[in-house]
Design an enzyme around this catalytic site. Sequence first.
Site, PDB file in Angstrom:
ATOM      1  N   CYS A 157       0.817  -1.140  -0.049  1.00  0.00           N
ATOM      2  CA  CYS A 157       0.030   0.192  -0.105  1.00  0.00           C
ATOM      3  C   CYS A 157       0.832   1.230   0.133  1.00  0.00           C
ATOM      4  CB  CYS A 157      -0.860   0.011   1.207  1.00  0.00           C
ATOM      5  SG  CYS A 157      -0.056   0.031   2.859  1.00  0.00           S
TER       6      CYS A 157
ATOM      7  N   HIS B 298      -2.317   0.915   7.369  1.00  0.00           N
ATOM      8  CA  HIS B 298      -2.440   0.968   5.774  1.00  0.00           C
ATOM      9  C   HIS B 298      -2.065   2.475   5.380  1.00  0.00           C
ATOM     10  CE1 HIS B 298      -4.320  -0.124   2.036  1.00  0.00           C
ATOM     11  NE2 HIS B 298      -5.273   0.514   2.061  1.00  0.00           N
TER      12      HIS B 298
ATOM     13  N   ASN C 254      -8.060   4.892  -2.316  1.00  0.00           N
ATOM     14  CA  ASN C 254      -7.562   3.321  -1.722  1.00  0.00           C
ATOM     15  C   ASN C 254      -6.830   2.606  -3.004  1.00  0.00           C
ATOM     16  OD1 ASN C 254      -6.891   1.616   0.029  1.00  0.00           O
ATOM     17  ND2 ASN C 254      -9.075   1.022   0.391  1.00  0.00           N
TER      18      ASN C 254
END
Length: 309
Positions: A102, A247, A265
Site C-alpha cells: 500500500c 495502511h 485507496n
Amino acid sequence: MAMTNEEHESLWEAVRSSNANWRPGHNVITELEPDDRRLRLGYTPGPEELTLEQREAQAVARATMQAILAPTATIPAKFDWRNASGQNYVTSIKDQGSCGSCVAFGSAATMESRARIIKGVPVNAPNGAALVDLSEAHLFYCGNTLPDPCRTGWYPSSALNFAAATGIVPATCFPYTPGNQSCNPCSGWQAMTTRVGTPQVLNSIPAMKEWLSTKGPLITCFTVYEDFYAYTGGVYVHVTGAVEGGHCVSCVGYDDAKNAWVCKNSWGTGWGEGGFFWIGYGQCGIDATMWGVDDFATIYQPPTRRHAA
C-alpha cells in the site's frame, strides 16, 4: 471466511447505534478470508515515524484543536483534486492485490497527481496521455529492501527516499503483480524515471488543507480496524472491531461540512465509493502526519508519437 449475513446485520446495527454516517456492506474485500484481507494492508511505521498508537492519539488531539479553531479565510472549506474547476488530476484506482504494498500505491498515486498539476495535464484533458502512470512494482520491489516485503510492508519516508534517489519508471516498463516480484524493470529504464525533490512532512491540519488546496494530494497512513473492510460509502468512523494493521493511501481532498478527508485507496473499484473513501477528521490516525511531494528533479514524458502522412 467471507463476511456472513449475520455479521453484516450486526455491523449495521453497531453503525446505527453509534449514529455514524457510513454504510457497511458486502464488497470485494469482505468476500476474502481474514488473512487475505490483512494482506491488503502493509504500513509498518519506520524508525523515525510514529507508531500506529501514537498516530491515533496525535490525530485525536489535532482534530480536537481543529474543532475549536476559527476557519482560516485563505483555506477553502472544501477541495477535491478529482474535480478542480472541472479538471481531474487523480489517476485511476489500482489494486494492490494480496501483497502489503500500500505504501508504494499511495506514494505513486500522490506523485502522479502532483506531476499532472505541475505540468497542467489533467487526466480528462485531450493531452491526458502526455503523462504516464508510475510503476508501483519498481517502487516497492526495488526500493523495499526488507525481507519478504509483501508480508513485512513498508513506510513512506523510505519510499520517498527511493523516489528521490533512483526515481520510478512508468508502469508499462515494470508492470505490477502481487507476490514479491524480483527487481526487473525494462531495458533502458534509467532514461525513463520520474524523480521527486525533497519531500515535505506536514504536522498540522491547517497545513494539510492548505497543501491539498494549492499543491496536490498527500500520502497518509492510518490504523485499519475490522469494520473498515465493510465500508461502502459515507464518512467512515471506527465503530467496532479489533485492530488489523496499518495502511497507506493518497489523500486527494477534504470537506469541512463533512468533517472528513477523501482518499484514494488501492483495493480496486469494487470497494468503497468506486475505490475512494471519506474518513472523519481525527479518525484512526489519518491526520497525525502526511507527506507531500513539492517538486521533481525529473518528470518523465513519453516521446510524442508521429503519425505517417
